[in-house]
Design a protein around this motif. Structure first.
Motif, mmCIF file in Angstrom:
data_model
loop_
_atom_site.group_PDB
_atom_site.id
_atom_site.type_symbol
_atom_site.label_atom_id
_atom_site.label_comp_id
_atom_site.label_asym_id
_atom_site.label_seq_id
_atom_site.Cartn_x
_atom_site.Cartn_y
_atom_site.Cartn_z
ATOM 1 N N LEU A 185 32.511 -30.980 -6.128
ATOM 2 C CA LEU A 185 32.957 -31.733 -7.299
ATOM 3 C C LEU A 185 31.749 -32.182 -8.108
ATOM 4 C CD1 LEU A 185 35.620 -34.040 -5.586
ATOM 5 C CD2 LEU A 185 36.094 -32.157 -7.167
ATOM 6 N N THR A 200 41.561 -44.411 -12.623
ATOM 7 C CA THR A 200 41.961 -43.430 -13.621
ATOM 8 C C THR A 200 41.613 -43.949 -15.003
ATOM 9 O OG1 THR A 200 44.192 -44.327 -13.907
ATOM 10 C CG2 THR A 200 43.892 -42.631 -12.212
ATOM 11 N N GLN A 214 42.596 -36.835 -4.536
ATOM 12 C CA GLN A 214 42.378 -35.669 -5.403
ATOM 13 C C GLN A 214 41.682 -36.017 -6.734
ATOM 14 O OE1 GLN A 214 43.361 -32.259 -4.646
ATOM 15 N NE2 GLN A 214 43.330 -33.221 -2.636
ATOM 16 N N ASP A 227 39.132 -35.907 -9.959
ATOM 17 C CA ASP A 227 38.511 -34.851 -10.756
ATOM 18 C C ASP A 227 37.004 -34.807 -10.518
ATOM 19 O OD1 ASP A 227 40.924 -34.108 -12.039
ATOM 20 O OD2 ASP A 227 40.693 -35.774 -13.442
ATOM 21 N N MET A 271 38.016 -35.574 -17.953
ATOM 22 C CA MET A 271 38.520 -35.857 -16.609
ATOM 23 C C MET A 271 39.299 -37.165 -16.612
ATOM 24 S SD MET A 271 35.267 -34.724 -14.388
ATOM 25 C CE MET A 271 34.817 -33.013 -14.284
ATOM 26 N N GLN A 272 40.213 -37.285 -15.668
ATOM 27 C CA GLN A 272 41.089 -38.454 -15.659
ATOM 28 C C GLN A 272 40.963 -39.334 -14.426
ATOM 29 O OE1 GLN A 272 42.917 -39.441 -18.336
ATOM 30 N NE2 GLN A 272 41.771 -37.789 -19.308
ATOM 31 N N SER A 273 40.563 -38.787 -13.285
ATOM 32 C CA SER A 273 40.534 -39.604 -12.065
ATOM 33 C C SER A 273 39.215 -39.433 -11.321
ATOM 34 C CB SER A 273 41.707 -39.242 -11.153
ATOM 35 O OG SER A 273 41.600 -37.903 -10.708
#
Length: 149
Positions: free
Chosen positions: A102, A35, A66, A68, A16-18
């Motif tokens: 999430l 991030t 938005q 992740d 995941m990035q964010s």
């Protein structure tokens, strides 16, 4: 070393990035976005709401940024023992999972507010959320030295 139940989640988080992190409080909840590419978090507006009312501004933040996944700071006593706020923060993390669908990662947040205040934060709640998120993102970059995968 990471326990067996946590390894798959951390492996997924590493892709995941964010993230949005929350420093849960009964009356105020700090928030931060970060991030992995930058490895830093930026404070978001602290949410001044209680109970279910806090989820409306959180929904706005999640819609805008938005992420992740989400990260929640879980408070413990200095010796690692749980206390009343530990249970409340864990419940809050479960509510976020159910409400927003999430992944929610829980991070030991001992001393995050103390660190934020020591660094001169004007908004200790948002600064603490930044500290929690940066700590979490750093943990994703640490190789597992525990032996077998």
């Amino acid at each position: 070393m990471t326990d067996a139940a946590t390894k798959p989640l951390l492996a997924e988080a590493a892709r995941m990035q964010s993230f949005i992190a929350f420093d849960f409080g009964m009356k105020r909840t700090g928030a931060a976005f970060g991030t992995r590419m930058l490895g830093t978090a930026r404070p978001l507006p602290t949410i001044h709401a209680e109970g279910k009312a806090r989820f409306t501004p959180m929904e706005s933040l999640i819609s805008q940024w938005q992420p992740d996944a989400l990260v929640v700071g879980i408070p413990y006593h200095p010796d690692g023992a749980a206390h009343e706020n530990t249970a409340l923060a864990l419940r809050f993390a479960r509510q976020l999972r159910g409400r927003f669908g999430l992944l929610v990662f829980e991070v030991d947040e001992r001393y995050s507010t103390t660190e934020a205040l020591a660094n001169g934060a004007r908004d200790a709640d948002a600064a603490s959320a930044c500290i929690i998120l940066e700590q979490f993102m750093r943990s994703l970059d640490v190789p597992d030295l525990g032996g077998t995968a």
